[in-house]
Design an enzyme around this catalytic site. Structure first.
Site, PDB file in Angstrom:
ATOM      1  N   HIS A  35       0.825  -1.204   0.000  1.00  0.00           N
ATOM      2  CA  HIS A  35       0.000   0.000   0.000  1.00  0.00           C
ATOM      3  C   HIS A  35       0.861   1.257   0.000  1.00  0.00           C
ATOM      4  O   HIS A  35       2.082   1.201   0.142  1.00  0.00           O
ATOM      5  CB  HIS A  35      -0.901   0.015   1.239  1.00  0.00           C
TER       6      HIS A  35
ATOM      7  N   ASP B  26       7.720  -5.537   3.146  1.00  0.00           N
ATOM      8  CA  ASP B  26       6.682  -5.406   4.167  1.00  0.00           C
ATOM      9  C   ASP B  26       5.358  -5.984   3.677  1.00  0.00           C
ATOM     10  O   ASP B  26       4.917  -5.716   2.558  1.00  0.00           O
ATOM     11  CB  ASP B  26       6.505  -3.923   4.523  1.00  0.00           C
TER      12      ASP B  26
ATOM     13  N   GLU C 105       8.884 -10.326   4.984  1.00  0.00           N
ATOM     14  CA  GLU C 105       8.164 -10.242   6.252  1.00  0.00           C
ATOM     15  C   GLU C 105       6.872 -11.034   6.094  1.00  0.00           C
ATOM     16  O   GLU C 105       5.896 -10.555   5.519  1.00  0.00           O
ATOM     17  CB  GLU C 105       7.851  -8.784   6.616  1.00  0.00           C
TER      18      GLU C 105
END
Length: 660
Positions: free
Chosen positions: A206, A306, A348
């Site tokens: 995002h 991430d 991650e």
């Protein structure tokens, strides 16, 4: 023309000199006794060799790249050609210093798989105020023994809606109060000269609602609306909600937000101010790749991907770990190998082991170079609270069975909370069920049980589901904060012993150990966030306090708490680097101690065998073992037998023998 050619020649000579100089500095930093290898190639040969090597890497991956790209994007030739142009642009723009680093690491492809790397994770503003401040503190990092530094999110992000920096509004700009992109480049360059690798976060799923793409989407530009998931009504969003779990049901319920400016419903999986990117649009992949390559050429050595499991969305699924996610990660991996083969991808993936391991890919088609070992971290704290090592033995047994090329990044604490996603199917055989056990763990680590001096706080408490996660620094969770407050010397000694035992366990695992900044001096919780209107809604700021430099100075005072932790950790780090059996490539196995309180495992590599014992009980215990060889206690230097070993409360042993 002649003058122009002469200028070009000087530039090439400068590049060649830089490559030689950088390589020599790196060798001195990493291997002090290494002798410089003289580079005899001509300037033109150096340049030609680099371009040829890049083109060869591209050719090696071309067929697979094209096939995967075409599969995702319906043979979109125009987008694929733009993708290739990005690879060419950033490969040719890569600096001489970074090219030299790539070459060095290609010569030693196992460079991150040994026992040399020991990392630290830090916030720039907390540790050095800004990037220049961090650069000034490099001597301290080297004194700590760190040669891998993870800078927490540093890119531009709105202060009020930053999610700790994970809501990026500009991938090409550093947060102004932290410095500039030139400051980042300078920091990376100095780190490379000192033998320190730099890790940056790359937020894939995002971007911030303040990002230019979002602003233009809000203004009605269809090209930019197509970069997100935007709907005219709640019909399809409600269908998604049937199968997609909520990430933060308490603080950010639902997966969609209504955008008043655009009069549309937008997918916002994490927070309403973070708009999910639509990787079904090849423009998103291309532009995000360009963002990564740009940061790569600033000097980043590792990218932490991430929330990578979330990046592909499909109606009727849970929008997690879909096959297309692995295709995208594979594409990013190949792009790195083509442009910057010395750069690593760290995934991650905060999920159970069977969903984590696929992100390594296969030997023939690898994806991430490294993954976080979240399960061992959570199981470690469970073992501290229960004094029962059976879950840890079970979990480590699964890790030990994996191929050695699978490198985990191991840690005790980090910037995030501790989620209790344990293997409850395994625990059920001991009459341990999920909701009551989570309640017990959260009570224990808040000091709400009689036998606990831990101090932590809850994060995202969900009373309906009986679920909550936990925050706190290593020292505070080990009881050091409470013991120091009470000035109880017995409790202080016990807390220090637990702290050092847990770090010994961390340092003896295969992979890369990473400490959370401040753990090397016993930094405690910071409760001041409760007084900050922006931070007080997020209890993770409990363990995100400013680095206590006054406390760090006490590491030099003999007998202080800080000195005991600092010197104890440094001794363990030195032993890890000295003994090859701690290499990631070592054979590992669980040792049965006939005592559920004592965890033990063995390590063997190239004729060296090390046995590691950890007493998780708060009382003296015996490890009932009977090894035939003669051993040396690495901490005391004394000869010993590995038979019926007595360990004090939270004691540990590293025993070594050699086969010549």
């Amino acid at each position: 023309m002649g003058k122009k050619k002469e200028t070009g020649s000087k530039e090439h000579k400068t590049d060649k000199m830089k490559i030689e100089e950088c390589t020599e500095k790196r060798l001195r930093a990493l291997e002090p006794n290494a002798v410089k290898t003289k580079v005899t190639n001509t300037v033109e040969e150096v340049q030609d060799d680099y371009i040829t090597a890049y083109q060869n890497r591209l050719a090696t991956h071309m067929d697979e790249l094209k096939w995967l790209y075409y599969e995702l994007y319906r043979s979109n030739e125009q987008s694929f050609q733009y993708f290739l142009s990005l690879l060419d642009k950033y490969a040719r723009e890569r600096s001489p210093e970074l090219r030299a680093l790539d070459q060095e690491r290609m010569r030693k492809p196992q460079w991150f798989k040994g026992n040399n790397l020991i990392g630290v994770l830090l916030y720039t503003n907390c540790f050095g105020k800004d990037l220049k401040g961090v650069e000034k503190r490099i001597p301290y990092l080297k004194e700590c023994g760190f040669n891998y530094m993870h800078l927490m999110p540093i890119l531009e992000s709105p202060k009020e809606k930053s999610d700790g920096g994970y809501a990026v509004s500009n991938f090409h700009k550093v947060q102004p109060e932290l410095g500039t992109m030139d400051d980042l480049k300078s920091l990376c360059s100095v780190c490379h000269e000192e033998g320190i690798s730099v890790c940056l976060d790359f937020v894939m799923n995002h971007c911030s609602e303040e990002h230019e793409w979002v602003k233009r989407a809000k203004n009605g530009e269809q090209e930019f609306q197509d970069r997100f998931f935007m709907f005219n009504d709640w019909g399809l969003p409600n269908e998604f909600e049937r199968t997609v779990p909520q990430v933060f049901p308490e603080s950010a319920p639902g997966n969609f937000t209504y955008c008043e400016e655009a009069k549309k419903v937008v997918m916002t999986t994490f927070y309403p101010y973070q708009w999910d990117l639509n990787y079904g649009n090849p423009t998103v992949l291309n532009d995000m790749l360009e963002n990564m390559l740009f940061l790569c050429n600033q000097g980043a050595d590792v990218f932490r991907l991430d929330a990578v499991p979330y990046i592909w969305k499909k109606l009727g699924t849970n929008c997690r770990n879909l096959p297309e996610v692995h295709t995208l990660v594979r594409i990013f991996r190949m792009a790195m190998e083509i442009v910057a083969p010395g750069v690593l991808l760290l995934g991650e993936v905060v999920m159970e082991p069977q969903k984590v391991v696929p992100y390594f890919g296969s030997l023939e088609k690898p994806q991430c170079h490294m993954l976080y070992n979240v399960t061992t971290m959570a199981s470690t704290w469970h073992t501290v609270a229960t004094q029962d090592t059976r879950l840890m033995q079970h979990q480590l047994g699964q890790v030990f069975a994996l191929p050695k090329d699978m490198v985990f990044l191991n840690y005790l604490r980090c910037h995030d909370d501790i989620g209790w996603g344990l293997d409850y199917a395994f625990l059920e055989q001991f009459s341990i069920t999920e909701i009551p056990h989570k309640a017990f763990l959260n009570a224990y680590f808040r000091g709400f049980t009689e036998d606990s001096d831990a101090r932590g706080e809850l994060y995202n408490d969900d009373p309906v589901r009986g679920d909550a996660r936990l925050c706190g620094t290593t020292a505070s969770l080990c009881g050091l904060e409470a013991a120091a407050y009470e000035k109880d010397e017995h409790k202080i000694k016990a807390a220090l012993q637990l702290d050092l035992m847990l770090h010994a366990f961390l340092l003896s695992q295969s992979g890369i150990p990473v400490l959370y900044s401040g753990d090397e001096i016993g930094q405690e919780n910071d409760y001041s966030y409760h007084e900050d209107d922006i931070k007080k809604v997020d209890s993770r700021y409990l363990h995100r306090g400013n680095f206590p430099w006054d406390k760090a100075e006490k590491r030099k005072k003999k007998g202080s708490i800080e000195e005991k932790i600092f010197t104890g950790l440094k001794e363990l780090e030195d032993l890890r680097r000295k003994h090859k059996a701690f290499s990631t490539m070592a054979d590992t196995w669980i040792i049965d101690t006939k005592n559920i309180h004592v965890l033990a495992f063995g390590r063997y590599y190239e004729g060296e065998k090390i046995l590691c014992f950890y007493n998780f009980a708060r009382s003296e215990q015996v490890a009932y073992v009977s090894e035939v060889e003669d051993y040396v206690d690495l901490l005391s230097g004394k000869s010993c037998k590995a038979r019926d070993l007595v360990l004090p409360a939270h004691g540990f042993l590293w025993l070594k023998t050699s086969f010549v």
